[in-house]
Scaffold this active site. Structure first.
Site, short mmCIF file in Angstrom:
data_model
loop_
_atom_site.label_atom_id
_atom_site.label_comp_id
_atom_site.label_asym_id
_atom_site.label_seq_id
_atom_site.Cartn_x
_atom_site.Cartn_y
_atom_site.Cartn_z
N LYS A 13 -22.82 4.18 1.27
CA LYS A 13 -22.49 2.80 0.95
C LYS A 13 -22.82 1.85 2.10
O LYS A 13 -23.37 0.78 1.89
CB LYS A 13 -21.00 2.66 0.61
CG LYS A 13 -20.55 3.40 -0.64
CD LYS A 13 -19.15 2.99 -1.04
CE LYS A 13 -18.13 3.15 0.07
NZ LYS A 13 -17.93 4.55 0.49
N ARG A 89 -10.53 0.05 -4.75
CA ARG A 89 -10.38 1.50 -4.80
C ARG A 89 -9.31 1.94 -5.78
O ARG A 89 -9.15 3.14 -6.02
CB ARG A 89 -10.07 2.05 -3.41
CG ARG A 89 -11.25 1.93 -2.45
CD ARG A 89 -11.01 2.68 -1.18
NE ARG A 89 -12.17 2.60 -0.29
CZ ARG A 89 -12.25 3.19 0.89
NH1 ARG A 89 -11.23 3.92 1.32
NH2 ARG A 89 -13.32 3.09 1.64
N ARG A 124 -22.13 10.98 11.67
CA ARG A 124 -22.08 9.51 11.64
C ARG A 124 -21.64 8.92 12.98
O ARG A 124 -20.76 9.45 13.65
CB ARG A 124 -21.14 9.04 10.53
CG ARG A 124 -21.11 7.53 10.36
CD ARG A 124 -20.56 7.13 9.01
NE ARG A 124 -19.20 7.60 8.77
CZ ARG A 124 -18.57 7.41 7.63
NH1 ARG A 124 -19.18 6.79 6.62
NH2 ARG A 124 -17.32 7.85 7.47
N ARG A 157 -15.89 7.97 14.52
CA ARG A 157 -14.62 7.54 13.98
C ARG A 157 -13.59 8.66 14.05
O ARG A 157 -13.91 9.82 13.84
CB ARG A 157 -14.78 7.07 12.53
CG ARG A 157 -15.42 5.72 12.42
CD ARG A 157 -15.77 5.29 11.02
NE ARG A 157 -14.89 5.79 9.97
CZ ARG A 157 -14.92 5.32 8.72
NH1 ARG A 157 -15.76 4.36 8.40
NH2 ARG A 157 -14.12 5.83 7.80
N ARG A 168 -10.13 12.57 2.39
CA ARG A 168 -10.65 11.27 1.95
C ARG A 168 -11.46 11.42 0.66
O ARG A 168 -11.40 10.57 -0.23
CB ARG A 168 -11.49 10.65 3.05
CG ARG A 168 -10.65 10.15 4.23
CD ARG A 168 -11.48 9.96 5.47
NE ARG A 168 -12.54 8.98 5.28
CZ ARG A 168 -13.63 8.93 6.04
NH1 ARG A 168 -13.81 9.80 7.02
NH2 ARG A 168 -14.54 8.01 5.82
#
Length: 209
Positions: A13, A89, A124, A157, A168
């Site tokens: 995304k 969400r 990431r 993160r 998640r």
């Protein structure tokens, strides 16, 4: 043009949001970025709630997220449209959009299998100040661990670890069916194979828009 990009963590995304933003000159409204920014300046109680949710891979309470989004879309750069990355969400959040007369042109869901999601997230890297996202394999920065535009350090993160990632993904899957059905009834939903190359996914999104 008001666009919603949906997908599990690691579905791409963020990457696709930046590509579409550049092409259409639209601001990106990322809930994860807004929440992290808010957690630095909000009241102590709200800060604790946000950080606890992030650390444990669970959704931040709807009222906190909704208020942040409503405030953000009143900014001058949103007058011609925006891209919502990761919002709504929940059905409550979707209902709140309609109640606030927030019109959406299309909802694009990027679908990726769980094994690939975990592989993507583990590599990431994020530029905290801007929300720009890189990947050590798929989209590395020009200089290792440095943001391309500012040269500032990229971070991993705190919630990008295998245990939290799985949590998640589970949270996303729990809420996505009702959410997708909500927008399908309004003929807004388009679904894309997210296991393709970044370029192919981008082209698919452009074709939809």
């Amino acid at each position: 043009m008001h666009i919603i990009l949906l997908g599990a963590p690691g579905s791409g995304k963020g990457t696709q949001s930046h590509l579409i933003s550049k092409k259409l000159n639209l601001p990106i409204i990322s809930t994860s970025y807004l929440l992290k920014k808010q957690s630095l300046y909000s009241s102590k109680k709200e800060n604790i709630i946000i950080n606890n949710c992030i650390q444990n891979g669970i959704l931040v309470p709807d009222n906190i997220v909704i208020n942040l989004i409503k405030k953000r879309i009143t900014k001058k750069d949103c007058k011609t449209g925006y891209i919502l990355d990761g919002f709504p969400r929940t059905i409550k959040q979707a209902d709140s959009m309609e109640s606030a007369n927030i019109f959406i042109n299309c909802v694009i869901e990027i679908i990726v299998d769980e094994k690939t999601l975990i592989k993507r997230i583990s590599g990431r890297r994020v530029h905290t100040q801007s929300g720009r996202i890189y990947h050590t394999i798929f989209s590395p920065p020009i200089i290792k661990n440095k943001d391309d535009l500012t040269g500032e350090k990229l971070i991993i993160r705190s919630d990008d670890n295998p245990k939290t990632i799985k949590k998640r993904i589970e949270e996303y899957n729990k809420t996505k069916v009702c959410l997708i059905n909500f927008f399908k009834k309004r003929n807004k939903v388009f679904q894309i194979n997210g296991n393709q190359s970044i370029e192919k996914i981008h082209q698919d999104i452009v074709d939809i828009i």
